[in-house]
Each structure stands twice: as C-alpha cells, then as structure tokens.
Design a protein around this motif. Sequence first.
Motif, PDB file in Angstrom:
ATOM      1  N   TRP A   1       0.825  -1.203   0.000  1.00  0.00           N
ATOM      2  CA  TRP A   1       0.000   0.000   0.000  1.00  0.00           C
ATOM      3  C   TRP A   1       0.860   1.255   0.000  1.00  0.00           C
ATOM      4  O   TRP A   1       0.718   2.134   0.854  1.00  0.00           O
ATOM      5  CB  TRP A   1      -0.984  -0.044   1.162  1.00  0.00           C
ATOM      6  CG  TRP A   1      -1.798  -1.277   1.076  1.00  0.00           C
ATOM      7  CD1 TRP A   1      -1.666  -2.408   1.840  1.00  0.00           C
ATOM      8  CD2 TRP A   1      -2.808  -1.560   0.114  1.00  0.00           C
ATOM      9  NE1 TRP A   1      -2.548  -3.363   1.418  1.00  0.00           N
ATOM     10  CE2 TRP A   1      -3.270  -2.873   0.349  1.00  0.00           C
ATOM     11  CE3 TRP A   1      -3.379  -0.843  -0.926  1.00  0.00           C
ATOM     12  CZ2 TRP A   1      -4.260  -3.474  -0.407  1.00  0.00           C
ATOM     13  CZ3 TRP A   1      -4.374  -1.435  -1.682  1.00  0.00           C
ATOM     14  CH2 TRP A   1      -4.804  -2.735  -1.424  1.00  0.00           C
ATOM     15  N   THR A   2       1.758   1.326  -0.941  1.00  0.00           N
ATOM     16  CA  THR A   2       2.559   2.532  -1.160  1.00  0.00           C
ATOM     17  C   THR A   2       2.338   2.968  -2.602  1.00  0.00           C
ATOM     18  O   THR A   2       2.042   2.144  -3.470  1.00  0.00           O
ATOM     19  CB  THR A   2       4.064   2.269  -0.927  1.00  0.00           C
ATOM     20  OG1 THR A   2       4.502   1.259  -1.834  1.00  0.00           O
ATOM     21  CG2 THR A   2       4.336   1.844   0.495  1.00  0.00           C
TER      22      THR A   2
ATOM     23  N   ARG B   1      -3.447  -8.282  -4.095  1.00  0.00           N
ATOM     24  CA  ARG B   1      -2.858  -7.232  -3.263  1.00  0.00           C
ATOM     25  C   ARG B   1      -3.473  -7.261  -1.869  1.00  0.00           C
ATOM     26  O   ARG B   1      -2.784  -7.126  -0.861  1.00  0.00           O
ATOM     27  CB  ARG B   1      -3.095  -5.882  -3.937  1.00  0.00           C
ATOM     28  CG  ARG B   1      -2.287  -4.753  -3.382  1.00  0.00           C
ATOM     29  CD  ARG B   1      -2.517  -3.510  -4.223  1.00  0.00           C
ATOM     30  NE  ARG B   1      -1.614  -2.441  -3.858  1.00  0.00           N
ATOM     31  CZ  ARG B   1      -1.703  -1.212  -4.341  1.00  0.00           C
ATOM     32  NH1 ARG B   1      -2.637  -0.912  -5.213  1.00  0.00           N
ATOM     33  NH2 ARG B   1      -0.851  -0.295  -3.966  1.00  0.00           N
ATOM     34  N   HIS B   2      -4.786  -7.463  -1.791  1.00  0.00           N
ATOM     35  CA  HIS B   2      -5.472  -7.552  -0.502  1.00  0.00           C
ATOM     36  C   HIS B   2      -5.038  -8.779   0.302  1.00  0.00           C
ATOM     37  O   HIS B   2      -5.127  -8.774   1.525  1.00  0.00           O
ATOM     38  CB  HIS B   2      -6.988  -7.617  -0.694  1.00  0.00           C
ATOM     39  CG  HIS B   2      -7.632  -6.287  -0.869  1.00  0.00           C
ATOM     40  ND1 HIS B   2      -7.730  -5.367   0.139  1.00  0.00           N
ATOM     41  CD2 HIS B   2      -8.217  -5.725  -1.948  1.00  0.00           C
ATOM     42  CE1 HIS B   2      -8.355  -4.295  -0.299  1.00  0.00           C
ATOM     43  NE2 HIS B   2      -8.653  -4.484  -1.564  1.00  0.00           N
TER      44      HIS B   2
ATOM     45  N   THR C   1      -1.892  -4.362   6.124  1.00  0.00           N
ATOM     46  CA  THR C   1      -3.323  -4.358   5.799  1.00  0.00           C
ATOM     47  C   THR C   1      -4.049  -3.128   6.345  1.00  0.00           C
ATOM     48  O   THR C   1      -5.015  -2.670   5.742  1.00  0.00           O
ATOM     49  CB  THR C   1      -4.024  -5.632   6.304  1.00  0.00           C
ATOM     50  OG1 THR C   1      -3.798  -5.742   7.718  1.00  0.00           O
ATOM     51  CG2 THR C   1      -3.496  -6.865   5.600  1.00  0.00           C
TER      52      THR C   1
ATOM     53  N   TYR D   1      -3.141  -0.235   6.177  1.00  0.00           N
ATOM     54  CA  TYR D   1      -2.893   0.902   5.290  1.00  0.00           C
ATOM     55  C   TYR D   1      -3.588   0.757   3.938  1.00  0.00           C
ATOM     56  O   TYR D   1      -3.407   1.593   3.053  1.00  0.00           O
ATOM     57  CB  TYR D   1      -1.392   1.090   5.072  1.00  0.00           C
ATOM     58  CG  TYR D   1      -0.657   1.352   6.359  1.00  0.00           C
ATOM     59  CD1 TYR D   1      -0.726   2.588   6.995  1.00  0.00           C
ATOM     60  CD2 TYR D   1       0.103   0.342   6.955  1.00  0.00           C
ATOM     61  CE1 TYR D   1      -0.061   2.821   8.177  1.00  0.00           C
ATOM     62  CE2 TYR D   1       0.777   0.573   8.146  1.00  0.00           C
ATOM     63  CZ  TYR D   1       0.688   1.802   8.752  1.00  0.00           C
ATOM     64  OH  TYR D   1       1.342   2.038   9.922  1.00  0.00           O
ATOM     65  N   ALA D   2      -4.371  -0.287   3.773  1.00  0.00           N
ATOM     66  CA  ALA D   2      -5.071  -0.506   2.499  1.00  0.00           C
ATOM     67  C   ALA D   2      -5.946   0.703   2.172  1.00  0.00           C
ATOM     68  O   ALA D   2      -6.543   1.310   3.056  1.00  0.00           O
ATOM     69  CB  ALA D   2      -5.923  -1.773   2.565  1.00  0.00           C
ATOM     70  N   TYR D   3      -5.998   1.027   0.905  1.00  0.00           N
ATOM     71  CA  TYR D   3      -6.839   2.134   0.454  1.00  0.00           C
ATOM     72  C   TYR D   3      -8.309   1.775   0.673  1.00  0.00           C
ATOM     73  O   TYR D   3      -8.686   0.615   0.586  1.00  0.00           O
ATOM     74  CB  TYR D   3      -6.620   2.420  -1.023  1.00  0.00           C
ATOM     75  CG  TYR D   3      -5.171   2.596  -1.433  1.00  0.00           C
ATOM     76  CD1 TYR D   3      -4.215   3.117  -0.560  1.00  0.00           C
ATOM     77  CD2 TYR D   3      -4.759   2.237  -2.703  1.00  0.00           C
ATOM     78  CE1 TYR D   3      -2.899   3.276  -0.950  1.00  0.00           C
ATOM     79  CE2 TYR D   3      -3.443   2.402  -3.100  1.00  0.00           C
ATOM     80  CZ  TYR D   3      -2.510   2.921  -2.218  1.00  0.00           C
ATOM     81  OH  TYR D   3      -1.219   3.072  -2.605  1.00  0.00           O
TER      82      TYR D   3
ATOM     83  N   GLN E   1      -9.732   2.558  -4.210  1.00  0.00           N
ATOM     84  CA  GLN E   1      -9.345   1.417  -5.034  1.00  0.00           C
ATOM     85  C   GLN E   1     -10.176   1.327  -6.299  1.00  0.00           C
ATOM     86  O   GLN E   1      -9.663   1.035  -7.386  1.00  0.00           O
ATOM     87  CB  GLN E   1      -9.450   0.133  -4.215  1.00  0.00           C
ATOM     88  CG  GLN E   1      -8.396   0.132  -3.113  1.00  0.00           C
ATOM     89  CD  GLN E   1      -8.251  -1.193  -2.476  1.00  0.00           C
ATOM     90  OE1 GLN E   1      -7.940  -2.159  -3.156  1.00  0.00           O
ATOM     91  NE2 GLN E   1      -8.456  -1.258  -1.179  1.00  0.00           N
TER      92      GLN E   1
END
Length: 153
Positions: free
Chosen positions: A57-58, A129-130, A136, A138-140, A145
Amino acid sequence: MDRWTKEVVEPIASELKAEARYPFGQPHWPFQTYAKAATGMDNSPLGLVIHPEFGLWTALRAVFVFDDDFEVPTHHVDWHPCDCCVDKPCLSTCPVDSFGPDGYDWKGCKAHVASEQGVVCLSGGCLARHACPVGTEYAYDNEHQAFHMAAYI
C-alpha cells in the motif's frame, strides 16, 4: 489524480529547479527502480515493491530529478517481508491466475477486471494485493481502489 498530482508537484519542482517525473504518461520512467533505490524496498512476488510496514500500500506519484549531484542518504531494509511469508497468499488469490512464474499477465487481469466476473476486483481492488498480510491497516478504502481500478481498465 494525475492532473492533481501535476498541479501540486510542478510548482515544487520549479522552486527546487528540478525536473518532475511521473509514473503516468510518456515516457515511461522506471518508478519501481526509483523506489528501490530511494527506500531500500524490494519486489514482492506480485512484482510490486513492498514496504516492510506499509506492505503493498505505497504509491509513488512523482520524483524530482536534479542537474546537480549531491549526497542523498541511503536506506537499507534489513529484511524482506516476503521471506517470512510461507503461504504467499498473494500468488493464489487472483481469480484468473495473473501472477505466475512468467510474470504478471496484465492482459488477463485487465480483461477480467473489465468483465462481469471481475466486478469484485473493479469495485474493491486487486484481490492478490489484498491477500498480502503486510500493512493491511494501510489498504486504500474501496472508493480509492475503485478509482484506480477504473482508471486501469
């Protein structure tokens, strides 16, 4: 988002007398190489760079390139988060197996996301990705998304 990025970055680049480079448009700049050099991050099995805290998540939206040489602190990451991950769920979660020994099948991924069967990926982001257990928190959010996935297709 690309337009907003340029609006924010260009005045800063001008003030710093630097060239701004972006991960969108032409030419295609090696942003993953830039990320690895600047941060010490390395590739995940998905091919995306992975950060030991933020996981996948970058996002790098711009870099500055200067004419003058100057000392830049280097960053070294002592461990790679994927080395500790035995199951590698990121590699087995994609519904169309877009990630494999031959690299990333972006055409298969894109076709899936654009299809009726890909609505979960389109609205909530990449399932592979999830599946990564690192970063986790920091997930959008789903709206963020969905914006990126719609831009992707």
